[in-house]
Design a protein around this motif. Sequence first.
Motif, PDB file in Angstrom:
ATOM      1  N   LYS A   8      -2.321   4.535   9.987  1.00 18.64           N
ATOM      2  CA  LYS A   8      -1.682   3.299  10.431  1.00 18.64           C
ATOM      3  C   LYS A   8      -2.453   2.619  11.552  1.00 18.64           C
ATOM      4  O   LYS A   8      -2.569   1.390  11.583  1.00 18.64           O
ATOM      5  CB  LYS A   8      -0.247   3.597  10.890  1.00 18.64           C
ATOM      6  N   ASP A   9      -3.009   3.405  12.483  1.00 16.56           N
ATOM      7  CA  ASP A   9      -3.736   2.787  13.589  1.00 16.56           C
ATOM      8  C   ASP A   9      -4.997   2.077  13.106  1.00 16.56           C
ATOM      9  O   ASP A   9      -5.369   1.014  13.634  1.00 16.56           O
ATOM     10  CB  ASP A   9      -4.082   3.819  14.662  1.00 16.56           C
ATOM     11  N   GLN A  10      -5.648   2.636  12.067  1.00 16.53           N
ATOM     12  CA  GLN A  10      -6.826   1.967  11.507  1.00 16.53           C
ATOM     13  C   GLN A  10      -6.429   0.702  10.761  1.00 16.53           C
ATOM     14  O   GLN A  10      -7.129  -0.322  10.837  1.00 16.53           O
ATOM     15  CB  GLN A  10      -7.580   2.913  10.567  1.00 16.53           C
ATOM     16  N   ILE A  11      -5.317   0.760  10.031  1.00 18.63           N
ATOM     17  CA  ILE A  11      -4.820  -0.430   9.335  1.00 18.63           C
ATOM     18  C   ILE A  11      -4.613  -1.560  10.334  1.00 18.63           C
ATOM     19  O   ILE A  11      -5.092  -2.688  10.154  1.00 18.63           O
ATOM     20  CB  ILE A  11      -3.494  -0.125   8.601  1.00 18.63           C
ATOM     21  N   LEU A  12      -3.906  -1.276  11.410  1.00 15.53           N
ATOM     22  CA  LEU A  12      -3.581  -2.311  12.396  1.00 15.53           C
ATOM     23  C   LEU A  12      -4.820  -2.820  13.111  1.00 15.53           C
ATOM     24  O   LEU A  12      -4.912  -4.002  13.456  1.00 15.53           O
ATOM     25  CB  LEU A  12      -2.572  -1.750  13.406  1.00 15.53           C
ATOM     26  N   ASP A  61       5.945   5.911  -3.807  1.00 16.50           N
ATOM     27  CA  ASP A  61       6.559   5.243  -2.661  1.00 16.50           C
ATOM     28  C   ASP A  61       5.506   4.613  -1.761  1.00 16.50           C
ATOM     29  O   ASP A  61       5.736   4.407  -0.568  1.00 16.50           O
ATOM     30  CB  ASP A  61       7.403   6.249  -1.852  1.00 16.50           C
ATOM     31  N   TRP A  62       4.358   4.292  -2.333  1.00 11.65           N
ATOM     32  CA  TRP A  62       3.270   3.659  -1.584  1.00 11.65           C
ATOM     33  C   TRP A  62       3.780   2.425  -0.843  1.00 11.65           C
ATOM     34  O   TRP A  62       4.561   1.640  -1.394  1.00 11.65           O
ATOM     35  CB  TRP A  62       2.159   3.275  -2.557  1.00 11.65           C
ATOM     36  N   ASP A  63       3.340   2.258   0.405  1.00  8.49           N
ATOM     37  CA  ASP A  63       3.860   1.190   1.252  1.00  8.49           C
ATOM     38  C   ASP A  63       3.094  -0.126   1.140  1.00  8.49           C
ATOM     39  O   ASP A  63       3.381  -1.084   1.871  1.00  8.49           O
ATOM     40  CB  ASP A  63       3.886   1.642   2.716  1.00  8.49           C
ATOM     41  N   GLY A  64       2.118  -0.192   0.223  1.00 11.61           N
ATOM     42  CA  GLY A  64       1.378  -1.435   0.032  1.00 11.61           C
ATOM     43  C   GLY A  64       0.214  -1.627   0.981  1.00 11.61           C
ATOM     44  O   GLY A  64      -0.466  -2.651   0.943  1.00 11.61           O
ATOM     45  N   GLU A  65      -0.023  -0.633   1.844  1.00 17.97           N
ATOM     46  CA  GLU A  65      -1.119  -0.727   2.806  1.00 17.97           C
ATOM     47  C   GLU A  65      -2.336   0.048   2.320  1.00 17.97           C
ATOM     48  O   GLU A  65      -2.212   1.043   1.602  1.00 17.97           O
ATOM     49  CB  GLU A  65      -0.691  -0.166   4.169  1.00 17.97           C
ATOM     50  N   GLY A  66      -3.514  -0.394   2.725  1.00 12.46           N
ATOM     51  CA  GLY A  66      -4.732   0.330   2.385  1.00 12.46           C
ATOM     52  C   GLY A  66      -5.940  -0.583   2.375  1.00 12.46           C
ATOM     53  O   GLY A  66      -5.869  -1.757   2.777  1.00 12.46           O
TER      54      GLY A  66
END
Length: 528
Positions: A416-420, A63-68
């Motif tokens: 998520k905060d690092q992604i953004l 269920d990976w959300d495509g972020e990374g």
Amino acid sequence: MKKILKLSAFALLSISLTACSEAAVKETSLDNKNEKELPPIHEDYSSNWWKDQPNGNADTNKDWDGEGWILSANEVSNGIAIADIKTGNPVKYIQSSGTPHHVHLNKDQTWAFATQRYGTSVLAINMETLESHDIDFPGFDKPPAPQHMTFSRDGKYAFTSLNGVGAVGMIDAEKAELVKVFKDVGKKPRDLNVTPDGKKLFVSLQAEPFITVIDIESGEMRYLERTETDYGKGTGSGLDMSNDGKFVAVSNTADDEVAIYDAESEKLLKKIGDIPKPVNVHFMGDTHDLVTGNRNDGSISIIDAEKLKFIKTVKTGAGTNIPYLGPDGYWYTSQNGAGFLTVLDPKDNYKIVRKIWGVQNIHWLSWSPDGSMMFGSNWGDKTLTKIDLTKKKDFRQTIPVGLNPNGIAIKTNVPKDQILAYQKGNEEEANRIKKASTLVFPEAKDINEEAFLGTCLQCHDIGRIMKNSSKGAEQWTAVVDRMAGNGAKMTDEQRQQIIDYLATDKHKALKIQTELELELAEQNKDKE
């Protein structure tokens, strides 16, 4: 007087099909007609996150959300690039002290480790802070030259082959600290694999007629028969272990054969011949299907390790490097010397069912945890390729990372905060990557030097060439032919000019660096 190479050699190699803007990403994604449903992950697929090569990501979240983030080791730029997977924007570029070869994430994805061949250390990157430090291997008179790396299945330890000093380094993979060094392993250790119970380490040697087995706890070593051929020139090569720990296979490159061992008894079971100069060897996922990458003639050879039976050899593409079992059940091969990668159907007599074009000297492949994306390092370029497998038509995005990317790794649990924080792009890091992708070299003094400068830049082996101890035209001929096999384009006349030039040792006086390396060198001078 110096001139800046405007990447003309790479421009000839780059293929416009690989380029795709972020706007095009969104536009194509909205086209429902181009969507397709992916098959379930194949039962035999394994990311092999613990292996030295090839390996993937430890995250198996479907269920990976495509972020990374994606990391790449860029051999000619001498640096590690980290980029956002979704946008392709740079996160950080780290200039290293050696020539980064492969980059691996530990099991928890808290540390990244880059082996720095020709260097003295492994570069460790804290994936939370993105700060880095070198892990050194003391006690040697010459550079240890870390080449390949593997992990214990519990994720506690990493092991790296110290190709320059005949040793293996053991690292605490959770703390990024050196534990110990195993010396006297043999000349030029390359590939290495740990048994599933974490007790034994098998090591291939490029310049010995045997392989080494190390008892990790006691340090005791055993040397297993491999061949009677003299491998003193370093022509021995790859090794792999089946995922269940039952078999070990090693390529006897100069003998055109593969030797297969029982991992528990350490008994040599059989040598399989008639394989054209095998280099890398790989068990396909969780199976006992053993496949070699034969760079010399651009083929793979298939062996049933359970039955100790040769199946067939299939021509796949120039400079065939590593065979992979993809999450869709097809076999993929990367090609060092071609502008495509090859897809085979193992259920249809290993028939080639597709060639994916628009990549350049593709070297390392990796898939996302859910199988929706495939990534490849464009060894003959300065980019990675990201392919969206949820589209009926090839949909690709290129990610700028630096010259001649080799190994890649994917971090899929970025907070998520690092992604953004990094997703909007970083102009300063993008500029660093641009400078790291631009070579600076002297004006050619004669036609032979001009041929060398115009050709070696298309091949990842520039570091190997500049530091090579070969002497005379005969020894350099083999090196130049390997350049050609790895994708360097040259005419017969240029080939001879390069051989003649290298035989004079004039190349040792050259200083070939990137704009970024020169800039950092000037900054260091100012600090002194």
